[in-house]
Design a protein around this motif. Structure first.
Motif, PDB file in Angstrom:
ATOM      1  N   ILE A 218      -5.060  -2.018   2.408  1.00  0.00           N
ATOM      2  CA  ILE A 218      -3.937  -1.172   2.031  1.00  0.00           C
ATOM      3  C   ILE A 218      -4.352  -0.207   0.919  1.00  0.00           C
ATOM      4  O   ILE A 218      -4.888  -0.627  -0.110  1.00  0.00           O
ATOM      5  N   ASN A 219      -4.106   1.095   1.127  1.00  0.00           N
ATOM      6  CA  ASN A 219      -4.128   2.095   0.060  1.00  0.00           C
ATOM      7  C   ASN A 219      -2.676   2.370  -0.304  1.00  0.00           C
ATOM      8  O   ASN A 219      -1.913   2.880   0.518  1.00  0.00           O
ATOM      9  N   LEU A 220      -2.288   2.026  -1.527  1.00  0.00           N
ATOM     10  CA  LEU A 220      -0.885   2.160  -1.920  1.00  0.00           C
ATOM     11  C   LEU A 220      -0.762   3.168  -3.052  1.00  0.00           C
ATOM     12  O   LEU A 220      -1.461   3.083  -4.061  1.00  0.00           O
ATOM     13  N   LEU A 221       0.146   4.134  -2.875  1.00  0.00           N
ATOM     14  CA  LEU A 221       0.414   5.132  -3.903  1.00  0.00           C
ATOM     15  C   LEU A 221       1.787   4.861  -4.501  1.00  0.00           C
ATOM     16  O   LEU A 221       2.798   4.897  -3.791  1.00  0.00           O
ATOM     17  N   ASP A 222       1.807   4.566  -5.801  1.00  0.00           N
ATOM     18  CA  ASP A 222       3.061   4.379  -6.532  1.00  0.00           C
ATOM     19  C   ASP A 222       3.474   5.739  -7.087  1.00  0.00           C
ATOM     20  O   ASP A 222       2.678   6.420  -7.742  1.00  0.00           O
ATOM     21  N   THR A 223       4.708   6.159  -6.817  1.00  0.00           N
ATOM     22  CA  THR A 223       5.140   7.518  -7.174  1.00  0.00           C
ATOM     23  C   THR A 223       6.274   7.482  -8.191  1.00  0.00           C
ATOM     24  O   THR A 223       6.986   6.492  -8.311  1.00  0.00           O
ATOM     25  N   PRO A 224       6.481   8.596  -8.931  1.00  0.00           N
ATOM     26  CA  PRO A 224       7.599   8.653  -9.886  1.00  0.00           C
ATOM     27  C   PRO A 224       8.940   8.726  -9.165  1.00  0.00           C
ATOM     28  O   PRO A 224       9.023   9.135  -8.002  1.00  0.00           O
TER      29      PRO A 224
ATOM     30  N   PHE B 218       3.080   9.783 -13.405  1.00  0.00           N
ATOM     31  CA  PHE B 218       1.973  10.234 -12.567  1.00  0.00           C
ATOM     32  C   PHE B 218       1.798   9.265 -11.400  1.00  0.00           C
ATOM     33  O   PHE B 218       1.851   8.046 -11.584  1.00  0.00           O
ATOM     34  N   SER B 219       1.591   9.807 -10.208  1.00  0.00           N
ATOM     35  CA  SER B 219       1.323   8.939  -9.061  1.00  0.00           C
ATOM     36  C   SER B 219      -0.002   8.210  -9.297  1.00  0.00           C
ATOM     37  O   SER B 219      -0.919   8.736  -9.921  1.00  0.00           O
ATOM     38  N   ALA B 220      -0.074   6.978  -8.814  1.00  0.00           N
ATOM     39  CA  ALA B 220      -1.272   6.160  -8.996  1.00  0.00           C
ATOM     40  C   ALA B 220      -1.615   5.491  -7.674  1.00  0.00           C
ATOM     41  O   ALA B 220      -0.729   5.172  -6.875  1.00  0.00           O
ATOM     42  N   CYS B 221      -2.899   5.288  -7.435  1.00  0.00           N
ATOM     43  CA  CYS B 221      -3.361   4.694  -6.178  1.00  0.00           C
ATOM     44  C   CYS B 221      -4.014   3.342  -6.465  1.00  0.00           C
ATOM     45  O   CYS B 221      -4.835   3.224  -7.375  1.00  0.00           O
TER      46      CYS B 221
ATOM     47  N   ASP C 244      12.008  15.468 -12.207  1.00  0.00           N
ATOM     48  CA  ASP C 244      11.085  16.397 -12.860  1.00  0.00           C
ATOM     49  C   ASP C 244       9.655  16.231 -12.352  1.00  0.00           C
ATOM     50  O   ASP C 244       8.834  17.143 -12.486  1.00  0.00           O
ATOM     51  N   PHE C 245       9.355  15.074 -11.778  1.00  0.00           N
ATOM     52  CA  PHE C 245       7.992  14.802 -11.312  1.00  0.00           C
ATOM     53  C   PHE C 245       7.948  14.653  -9.791  1.00  0.00           C
ATOM     54  O   PHE C 245       7.122  13.942  -9.251  1.00  0.00           O
ATOM     55  N   THR C 246       8.857  15.371  -9.116  1.00  0.00           N
ATOM     56  CA  THR C 246       8.941  15.259  -7.663  1.00  0.00           C
ATOM     57  C   THR C 246       7.687  15.793  -6.972  1.00  0.00           C
ATOM     58  O   THR C 246       7.409  15.441  -5.825  1.00  0.00           O
ATOM     59  N   ALA C 247       6.899  16.632  -7.675  1.00  0.00           N
ATOM     60  CA  ALA C 247       5.645  17.126  -7.093  1.00  0.00           C
ATOM     61  C   ALA C 247       4.689  15.985  -6.805  1.00  0.00           C
ATOM     62  O   ALA C 247       3.901  16.041  -5.857  1.00  0.00           O
ATOM     63  N   GLU C 248       4.739  14.934  -7.636  1.00  0.00           N
ATOM     64  CA  GLU C 248       3.876  13.773  -7.413  1.00  0.00           C
ATOM     65  C   GLU C 248       4.239  13.088  -6.095  1.00  0.00           C
ATOM     66  O   GLU C 248       3.371  12.592  -5.377  1.00  0.00           O
ATOM     67  N   VAL C 249       5.533  13.043  -5.783  1.00  0.00           N
ATOM     68  CA  VAL C 249       5.981  12.473  -4.506  1.00  0.00           C
ATOM     69  C   VAL C 249       5.554  13.384  -3.364  1.00  0.00           C
ATOM     70  O   VAL C 249       5.068  12.932  -2.322  1.00  0.00           O
ATOM     71  N   GLU C 250       5.725  14.686  -3.563  1.00  0.00           N
ATOM     72  CA  GLU C 250       5.408  15.669  -2.527  1.00  0.00           C
ATOM     73  C   GLU C 250       3.949  15.574  -2.105  1.00  0.00           C
ATOM     74  O   GLU C 250       3.619  15.514  -0.927  1.00  0.00           O
ATOM     75  N   ARG C 251       3.053  15.546  -3.087  1.00  0.00           N
ATOM     76  CA  ARG C 251       1.622  15.538  -2.767  1.00  0.00           C
ATOM     77  C   ARG C 251       1.211  14.233  -2.097  1.00  0.00           C
ATOM     78  O   ARG C 251       0.322  14.208  -1.261  1.00  0.00           O
ATOM     79  N   CYS C 252       1.873  13.135  -2.465  1.00  0.00           N
ATOM     80  CA  CYS C 252       1.532  11.842  -1.863  1.00  0.00           C
ATOM     81  C   CYS C 252       2.024  11.753  -0.421  1.00  0.00           C
ATOM     82  O   CYS C 252       1.293  11.325   0.470  1.00  0.00           O
ATOM     83  N   LEU C 253       3.277  12.163  -0.191  1.00  0.00           N
ATOM     84  CA  LEU C 253       3.820  12.094   1.168  1.00  0.00           C
ATOM     85  C   LEU C 253       3.030  12.977   2.133  1.00  0.00           C
ATOM     86  O   LEU C 253       2.944  12.688   3.324  1.00  0.00           O
ATOM     87  N   ARG C 254       2.438  14.040   1.595  1.00  0.00           N
ATOM     88  CA  ARG C 254       1.657  14.940   2.450  1.00  0.00           C
ATOM     89  C   ARG C 254       0.463  14.228   3.075  1.00  0.00           C
ATOM     90  O   ARG C 254       0.025  14.590   4.171  1.00  0.00           O
TER      91      ARG C 254
END
Length: 697
Positions: free
Chosen positions: A75-81, A62-65, A85-95
């Motif tokens: 800094i607001n930092l989002l750590d992504t998977p 799960f992505s975490a902030c 299989d969890f590429t949606a977590e990256v997608e929503r963060c990059l958006r």
């Protein structure tokens, strides 16, 4: 709310699995003073991997902030998977991010998921810097990774640092520091303080020649990006440090270059310069273009919103975490100010929402003592109170509505059937699945009333396995699970002209309608179904009847194909002629004729079953290459390419998903645990005839 928006950075850490994203995040938190001890992924003690499933597997799911301060920067930092299989977590963060740090392993280099996340960053036009991690590992090669970024990713890497040595301590020239090419200094990191104490010294003579070569390459890019630097160089004057940094910052924000750093996050080497690079090179919200949207109800009327607290409020919901005290909505604020105890508008749902509480986020939880009265433009926060909005929805000021583009997620490729073991569990299961759907946009759950089962769908075996564990372990549900199955699609192989008819006698009345329809394949088999109304204006059909006929074909197409009801794609329908009578040719008659045209058209055009195909990348020692290639070919895989990277061979193949169940275990067995693999969706291809025949027509 940040005191100065120009000093705010919304960044993400993105990479292939096991490149060291979470370790980089942990080291940043420690060096910034947010933590007093560095967490370890293998010990399950990291802040951002706080879910039991993540700690057990040693991967991010799960992505975490997290928030921290570094110098003047917030800094607001989002750590992504890193797992596909969890590429949606990256997608929503990059958006919602303004910039990204792309982490590569110095040993494995540019891997399959590295390419995926790089393409995602390209799609959202996210500027990025690069960190080549694990320089202290056996087989590490800065030059190889640096050289791959251009040809494999289409990037333009620019080294602002180079390593001093590479590899572990027992090799002849181990990794022990970095050379800052801007200041031309040797930067060393004290192991006793885990990298907190940094010293800069003049370059030793034995390192100077190599550093000068890299420095010349850096300055060539600076001259290209800065007229001031070029002028100074032509006048044979020294280019000031500030001019060099400004040129690199400009090039990075315009996505012309990617500044490259290196180090070992595990040992705290090179992370402090990377943190400084985040502030120096990645954009603030002010450096990004104004966000674009439309006026709700007026799709042709565009709007823009600047990152300014004086603008009307608007933000985007990019993640929802269900909680007993109220769902936590993660929101990126693009303009204006969001205030606690206020009302906002969600144009996607046409609903007003309450903002009861605003919190800062730490990892996947609300930060202790982090409640705020208001949050301003450019920031990221957690909101409690909304009930209707879902991931990708806009929230905005009621008096100045705007609707931002939503987030597009990939479709699920794998399904499995589940059913509760008792009636008492059924309602709880429904509520839990509904909660998981809100949390994960790529998760699907549809109830099959005939079988008394629920079909859940996800992005892969690991995704479904995690869902399975959450249902049984986290929610204590007694649920039966059945074998995963592939999500097929259906299309057609040719073109056909058919006539759909309705000629029925109902009581004393005759229902009559006739529609001539052309069915033909689209260029892209994965494209959505489209229905064109080609009826001439003088065909005599009333508008309501005409609309009903077209809607019926669209609805039938949305219900799936004729082989087994799988989603239909890559098909065009053109309704070009109609026939009616004075009596009995109403909307119902033409809906029946349209349905007949759909069924007979698909059958006449040759229905085809499509199976999902995965792009498989295997990294293996040469000793096992023959066995692995043979195994892939037995799985109906097509070998696309092979490439040598150091002592390893990389095999890229395209294989049907159906044949790849359990592949990670199989490859470990074939290679005695020395080979690794990754998969991502590649597209669809016609399934074998026996697969199609196994379904009931």
């Amino acid at each position: 709310m940040a005191a100065d928006i120009s000093k705010l950075r919304n960044i993400g850490i993105i990479a292939h699995i096991d490149a060291g994203k979470t370790t980089v995040t942990e080291r940043m938190l420690y060096l910034s003073g947010e933590k007093h001890r560095v967490g370890r992924v293998d010990h399950g003690t990291t802040d951002t991997d706080d879910d039991p499933e993540e700690q057990e597997r040693g991967i991010t799911i799960f992505s975490a902030c997290v928030k921290y301060k570094w110098g003047d920067y917030n800094i607001n930092l989002l750590d992504t998977p890193g797992h596909v299989d969890f590429t949606a977590e990256v997608e929503r963060c990059l958006r919602v991010l303004d910039g990204a740090v792309v982490v590569f392993s110095a040993r494995e280099g540019v891997e399959a998921q590295s390419e995926t996340v790089w393409r995602q960053a390209d799609r959202y036009e996210v500027p990025r810097i690069v960190f080549i991690n694990k320089m202290d590992r056996e087989g590490a090669s800065f030059d190889d990774v640096f050289g791959d970024i251009g040809p494999r990713l289409g990037g333009r890497p620019v080294a602002v640092e180079i390593p001093v040595g590479q590899g572990p301590t027992h090799v002849a020239d181990p990794f022990r520091g970095v050379i800052d090419l801007v200041d031309m200094k040797l930067v060393q990191f004290d192991p006793e303080t885990e990298g907190k104490t940094v010293t800069e010294v003049d370059l030793p003579s034995e390192l100077r020649d190599d550093a000068m070569l890299w420095r010349e390459q850096l300055m060539e890019v600076v001259y290209e990006l800065s007229e001031e630097a070029m002028t100074l160089a032509m006048e044979e004057k020294e280019v000031p440090r500030e001019v060099v940094l400004a040129a690199l910052r400009k090039g990075c924000i315009e996505r012309k270059i990617q500044p490259v750093f290196c180090g070992s996050a595990l040992h705290g080497i090179g992370v402090q310069p990377l943190m400084t690079g985040v502030g120096n090179f990645l954009p603030s919200p002010l450096d990004r273009p104004p966000v674009e949207g439309i006026t709700p109800g007026k799709e042709d009327k565009p709007q823009t919103r600047k990152p300014d607290i004086k603008e009307p409020f608007c933000g985007l919901v990019f993640k929802i975490l269900p909680a007993k005290t109220g769902d936590n909505y993660w929101i990126r604020i693009y303009s204006g100010t969001l205030e606690q105890n206020s009302r906002v508008f969600c144009p996607n749902r046409d609903k007003k929402e309450n903002v009861a509480q605003i919190w800062q986020i730490h990892a996947t939880k609300k930060e202790r003592d982090g409640q705020s009265d208001s949050v301003g433009a450019g920031d990221i926060c957690c909101v409690i109170g909304p009930r209707f909005a879902i991931t990708g929805d806009t929230v905005c000021e009621t008096k100045a509505p705007v609707q931002l583009p939503t987030i597009q997620f990939a479709e699920a490729v794998l399904s499995m059937a589940i059913e509760p073991e008792s009636t008492a569990d059924r309602k709880k299961l429904e509520e839990t699945l509904d909660m998981l759907r809100r949390q994960d946009p790529t998760f699907r759950a549809v109830e099959n009333e005939e079988l008394g089962q629920t079909i859940i769908s996800g992005m892969g075996e690991l995704h479904l396995e995690v869902i399975q564990h959450r249902l049984t372990r986290d929610f204590n549900l007694n649920v039966k699970f059945y074998k995963p199955r592939v999500n097929y699609r259906e299309t057609i192989s040719g073109q056909a002209d058919v006539t759909g008819q309705c000629n029925r006698v109902v009581g004393a009345n005759t229902m009559f309608a006739r529609l001539k329809t052309r069915v033909l394949p689209a260029e892209n088999p994965s494209a959505p179904v489209v229905v064109f109304d080609r009826l001439p204006p003088d065909c005599g059909l009333p508008n309501a009847v005409r609309t009903a006929a077209i809607e019926e074909i669209r609805e039938r197409a949305g219900g799936g194909g004729v082989i087994a009801g799988f989603p239909l794609s890559g098909v065009r329908f053109e309704v070009y002629e109609a026939e009616m009578q004075e009596e009995g040719s109403d909307e119902v008659a033409f809906r029946i004729a349209a349905g007949d045209a759909f069924e007979s058209g698909i059958q006449a055009a040759g229905p085809v079953l499509l199976e999902p195909v995965m792009r498989v990348e295997v990294t293996t020692p040469d000793d096992y290459m023959g066995e692995i290639v043979g195994d892939l070919q037995q799985r109906r895989a097509i070998i696309a390419s092979t490439e040598t990277r150091g002592a390893m061979t990389v095999i890229v193949a395209h294989a049907p998903l159906k044949e790849m169940f359990g592949y990670s275990s199989a490859i470990r067995s074939l290679s005695q645990g020395r080979a690794g693999s990754s998969m991502e969706p590649h597209g669809y291809q016609p399934a074998p005839q026996e697969d199609a025949q196994s379904f009931q027509f």
